[in-house]
Design a protein around this motif. Structure first.
Motif, PDB file in Angstrom:
ATOM      1  N   LYS A  72       0.815  -1.212   0.000  1.00 18.62           N
ATOM      2  CA  LYS A  72       0.000   0.000   0.000  1.00 18.62           C
ATOM      3  C   LYS A  72       0.853   1.268   0.000  1.00 18.62           C
ATOM      4  N   ASN A  73       2.158   1.109   0.144  1.00 18.95           N
ATOM      5  CA  ASN A  73       3.071   2.254   0.152  1.00 18.95           C
ATOM      6  C   ASN A  73       4.203   2.033  -0.851  1.00 18.95           C
ATOM      7  N   ARG A  74       3.837   1.645  -2.056  1.00 15.88           N
ATOM      8  CA  ARG A  74       4.818   1.341  -3.095  1.00 15.88           C
ATOM      9  C   ARG A  74       5.705   2.545  -3.431  1.00 15.88           C
ATOM     10  N   HIS A  75       5.196   3.765  -3.167  1.00 20.80           N
ATOM     11  CA  HIS A  75       5.984   4.949  -3.490  1.00 20.80           C
ATOM     12  C   HIS A  75       7.246   5.071  -2.633  1.00 20.80           C
ATOM     13  N   LEU A  76       7.323   4.336  -1.514  1.00 18.02           N
ATOM     14  CA  LEU A  76       8.494   4.388  -0.643  1.00 18.02           C
ATOM     15  C   LEU A  76       9.569   3.384  -1.043  1.00 18.02           C
ATOM     16  N   PHE A  77       9.270   2.555  -2.018  1.00 21.10           N
ATOM     17  CA  PHE A  77      10.181   1.492  -2.424  1.00 21.10           C
ATOM     18  C   PHE A  77      10.536   1.650  -3.907  1.00 21.10           C
ATOM     19  N   PRO A  78      11.658   1.025  -4.372  1.00 29.18           N
ATOM     20  CA  PRO A  78      12.549   0.134  -3.635  1.00 29.18           C
ATOM     21  C   PRO A  78      13.535   0.884  -2.745  1.00 29.18           C
ATOM     22  N   VAL A  79      14.073   0.179  -1.769  1.00 26.90           N
ATOM     23  CA  VAL A  79      15.016   0.716  -0.797  1.00 26.90           C
ATOM     24  C   VAL A  79      16.414   0.200  -1.134  1.00 26.90           C
ATOM     25  N   ALA A 130      11.570  -9.909  -0.193  1.00 29.79           N
ATOM     26  CA  ALA A 130      12.346  -8.670  -0.128  1.00 29.79           C
ATOM     27  C   ALA A 130      12.781  -8.159  -1.494  1.00 29.79           C
ATOM     28  N   ARG A 131      13.056  -9.036  -2.463  1.00 34.71           N
ATOM     29  CA  ARG A 131      13.696  -8.610  -3.695  1.00 34.71           C
ATOM     30  C   ARG A 131      12.860  -7.625  -4.510  1.00 34.71           C
ATOM     31  N   GLU A 132      11.545  -7.654  -4.364  1.00 32.98           N
ATOM     32  CA  GLU A 132      10.695  -6.717  -5.090  1.00 32.98           C
ATOM     33  C   GLU A 132      10.675  -5.324  -4.458  1.00 32.98           C
ATOM     34  N   PHE A 133      11.339  -5.183  -3.289  1.00 31.46           N
ATOM     35  CA  PHE A 133      11.281  -3.915  -2.555  1.00 31.46           C
ATOM     36  C   PHE A 133      12.661  -3.329  -2.255  1.00 31.46           C
ATOM     37  N   LEU A 134      13.706  -3.896  -2.851  1.00 32.05           N
ATOM     38  CA  LEU A 134      15.037  -3.389  -2.548  1.00 32.05           C
ATOM     39  C   LEU A 134      15.895  -3.258  -3.805  1.00 32.05           C
ATOM     40  N   VAL A 135      16.944  -2.462  -3.646  1.00 35.70           N
ATOM     41  CA  VAL A 135      17.958  -2.264  -4.682  1.00 35.70           C
ATOM     42  C   VAL A 135      19.301  -2.696  -4.099  1.00 35.70           C
ATOM     43  N   ALA A 136      20.060  -3.488  -4.880  1.00 31.11           N
ATOM     44  CA  ALA A 136      21.411  -3.880  -4.483  1.00 31.11           C
ATOM     45  C   ALA A 136      22.395  -3.366  -5.530  1.00 31.11           C
ATOM     46  N   GLU A 137      23.670  -3.612  -5.321  1.00 31.25           N
ATOM     47  CA  GLU A 137      24.701  -3.109  -6.226  1.00 31.25           C
ATOM     48  C   GLU A 137      24.480  -3.599  -7.656  1.00 31.25           C
ATOM     49  N   ASP A 138      24.011  -4.826  -7.811  1.00 29.89           N
ATOM     50  CA  ASP A 138      23.831  -5.414  -9.141  1.00 29.89           C
ATOM     51  C   ASP A 138      22.376  -5.719  -9.464  1.00 29.89           C
ATOM     52  N   TYR A 139      21.460  -5.126  -8.697  1.00 32.68           N
ATOM     53  CA  TYR A 139      20.050  -5.516  -8.883  1.00 32.68           C
ATOM     54  C   TYR A 139      19.113  -4.343  -8.629  1.00 32.68           C
ATOM     55  N   ARG A 140      18.115  -4.262  -9.477  1.00 31.79           N
ATOM     56  CA  ARG A 140      17.000  -3.337  -9.303  1.00 31.79           C
ATOM     57  C   ARG A 140      15.753  -4.046  -9.812  1.00 31.79           C
ATOM     58  N   PRO A 141      14.661  -4.042  -9.031  1.00 30.91           N
ATOM     59  CA  PRO A 141      13.450  -4.738  -9.481  1.00 30.91           C
ATOM     60  C   PRO A 141      12.920  -4.132 -10.772  1.00 30.91           C
ATOM     61  N   GLY A 142      12.433  -4.993 -11.622  1.00 27.09           N
ATOM     62  CA  GLY A 142      11.934  -4.531 -12.915  1.00 27.09           C
ATOM     63  C   GLY A 142      10.453  -4.240 -12.884  1.00 27.09           C
ATOM     64  N   ALA A 143       9.871  -4.232 -14.069  1.00 24.18           N
ATOM     65  CA  ALA A 143       8.449  -3.891 -14.190  1.00 24.18           C
ATOM     66  C   ALA A 143       7.556  -4.876 -13.466  1.00 24.18           C
ATOM     67  N   THR A 144       8.077  -6.081 -13.216  1.00 26.09           N
ATOM     68  CA  THR A 144       7.248  -7.083 -12.537  1.00 26.09           C
ATOM     69  C   THR A 144       6.802  -6.620 -11.156  1.00 26.09           C
ATOM     70  N   SER A 145       7.636  -5.741 -10.531  1.00 22.26           N
ATOM     71  CA  SER A 145       7.290  -5.272  -9.185  1.00 22.26           C
ATOM     72  C   SER A 145       6.075  -4.369  -9.187  1.00 22.26           C
ATOM     73  N   GLN A 146       5.674  -3.882 -10.361  1.00 18.85           N
ATOM     74  CA  GLN A 146       4.512  -3.002 -10.444  1.00 18.85           C
ATOM     75  C   GLN A 146       3.262  -3.751 -10.892  1.00 18.85           C
ATOM     76  N   ARG A 147       3.417  -5.038 -11.180  1.00 23.74           N
ATOM     77  CA  ARG A 147       2.283  -5.787 -11.688  1.00 23.74           C
ATOM     78  C   ARG A 147       1.194  -5.926 -10.638  1.00 23.74           C
ATOM     79  N   LEU A 148      -0.041  -5.962 -11.101  1.00 26.91           N
ATOM     80  CA  LEU A 148      -1.168  -6.054 -10.182  1.00 26.91           C
ATOM     81  C   LEU A 148      -1.209  -7.391  -9.462  1.00 26.91           C
ATOM     82  N   ASP A 149      -0.528  -8.398 -10.026  1.00 31.92           N
ATOM     83  CA  ASP A 149      -0.570  -9.719  -9.394  1.00 31.92           C
ATOM     84  C   ASP A 149       0.596  -9.936  -8.436  1.00 31.92           C
ATOM     85  N   LEU A 150       1.297  -8.872  -8.051  1.00 32.93           N
ATOM     86  CA  LEU A 150       2.413  -9.017  -7.129  1.00 32.93           C
ATOM     87  C   LEU A 150       1.942  -9.587  -5.800  1.00 32.93           C
TER      88      LEU A 150
END
Length: 403
Positions: free
Chosen positions: A314-321, A369-389
């Motif tokens: 419900k607070n997707r605007h605060l992520f990814p971290v 966690a992976r859909e809500f965080l950023v690492a040195e070699d990773y950033r969640p893609g468009a899948t994190s915005q899908r309605l079926d998340l």
């Protein structure tokens, strides 16, 4: 053990199983047999945690299941048609000492129905603890269920001999108490909590012994119409106002010959589980009660996802971290990251930039966690915005057992 005492033990251990505030664990049985006293899933022996984190086995019994009160939801109410029994003070002391000598237990959890008067009952329970400590040199863990209607000096005396005191809130609203437990008063219960809280704070400041493991309470879930949002708001108030160590949530269990004012069925046990998770958000993850309420739908916590994940969705605007830059408070809000994982991340990133594989070694909750965080070699893609998340991260349905 003689037959009469064994019969009392069966009755009064079974009658105590509905009280969750001694922190029963999911540990395996200590002895074989369906009705063994070592069963952690039934009655007799349960587990609790001491102030230094040790898990101890407790003899969990009532002094008596006779009661002057007629609380509608209680199997031991005075109008209930159940087998009754009563221990003497010396019988409880003997049982505790003998079980302790045989290494069955490391302590005692003692509650009671109200007999004669609240003062008399509180005096009898305190006398058990006093005899164990003074006459037998008992150094095990003792948890006494305090009676809010008892004289304050009796409750304060109990705190001198018990490791923890608890007073059951029972129901979260005054209206529910008036309807289902008219002989009890929410104001009286909270006043007693306040007195105990003050004595515990004073004792800690003066470095003397008084209920060193603090105080706790239990609230029944599903016996009235209180929703989860109101339940968590009440818990937050109890933690803030009275310094409680724990609030325990006990799913209402239908009882024989129940009143028509009670629900015909028990609430889903997953609801109790979600309330405990929401409670941890308050205690360990720095959420406020209004923020936890954001995780609800119409006041109720979702059963298919945990409340921290519900809040994050419900607070997707605060992520990814960014795990390499975010502060501890924000990392604690990432679904799948517990307090230990967050502390390990903060420690590790002082020496290197963390990659996703590094994070995976620090937490078992990477799937969430992976859909809500950023690492040195990773950033969640468009899948994190899908309605079926939500559906993707939802837990499989499973049946839980109450005892």
């Amino acid at each position: 053990m003689d037959e009469i005492l064994a019969k009392k033990l069966r009755i009064l251990a079974d009658a105590a199983k509905y009280d969750a505030s001694c922190a029963s664990s999911n540990a395996p049985k200590r002895s074989a047999g369906k009705d063994g006293l070592g069963s952690t899933t039934g009655a007799g022996i349960c587990h609790a945690y001491t102030p230094d984190g040790r898990c101890v086995s407790l003899l969990k019994i009532l002094l008596t299941n006779y009661c002057l009160f007629d609380c509608v939801y209680c199997v031991n109410r005075r109008s209930s048609n159940v087998r009754r029994a009563r221990f003497s003070v010396d019988e409880v002391v003997t049982l505790t000492v003998e079980f302790y000598k045989r290494n069955y237990i490391e302590g005692l959890f003692l509650s009671s129905g109200i007999i004669r008067s609240p003062d008399y009952t509180m005096e009898q329970m305190t006398l058990v603890a006093k005899k164990l400590r003074r006459d037998h040199g008992f150094r095990g863990y003792i948890h006494l269920k305090s009676i809010p209607e008892a004289s304050p000096w009796l409750v304060e005396e109990a705190g001198l001999f018990a490791d923890r005191l608890s007073i059951n809130l029972e129901l979260p609203t005054e209206a529910s108490l008036a309807r289902l437990a008219p002989e009890k008063s929410g104001a009286t219960i909270e006043t007693a909590m306040g007195r105990i809280g003050e004595r515990i704070s004073q004792a800690r400041a003066e470095k003397r012994r008084f209920s060193p493991a603090g105080q706790s309470t239990q609230v029944i879930v599903g016996a009235d119409a209180t929703d989860d949002s109101a339940m968590i708001t009440k818990s937050a108030m109890l933690y803030g106002s009275y310094g409680l160590s724990r609030v325990y949530y006990s799913a209402f269990s239908p009882i024989p010959d129940a009143s028509v004012t009670l629900p015909p069925q028990a609430p889903p046990l997953k609801r109790e589980h979600r309330l405990y998770q929401a409670d941890w958000m308050l205690r360990y993850y720095k959420f406020t009660a209004p923020e936890v309420a954001e995780a609800t739908d119409g006041g109720m916590l979702a059963l298919d996802i945990d409340p921290k994940l519900a809040w994050a969705l419900k607070n997707r605007h605060l992520f990814p971290v960014d795990v390499n830059r975010a502060d501890r408070e924000m990392l604690l809000r990432v679904p799948g990251l517990g307090t230990r994982a967050v502390d390990a991340i903060i420690k590790a990133r002082r020496h290197t930039s963390l990659r996703l594989d590094d994070v995976s070694r620090l937490t078992s909750g990477l799937k969430r966690a992976r859909e809500f965080l950023v690492a040195e070699d990773y950033r969640p893609g468009a899948t994190s915005q899908r309605l079926d998340l939500r559906a993707k991260l939802a837990e499989p349905a499973q049946q839980l057992s109450l005892f």
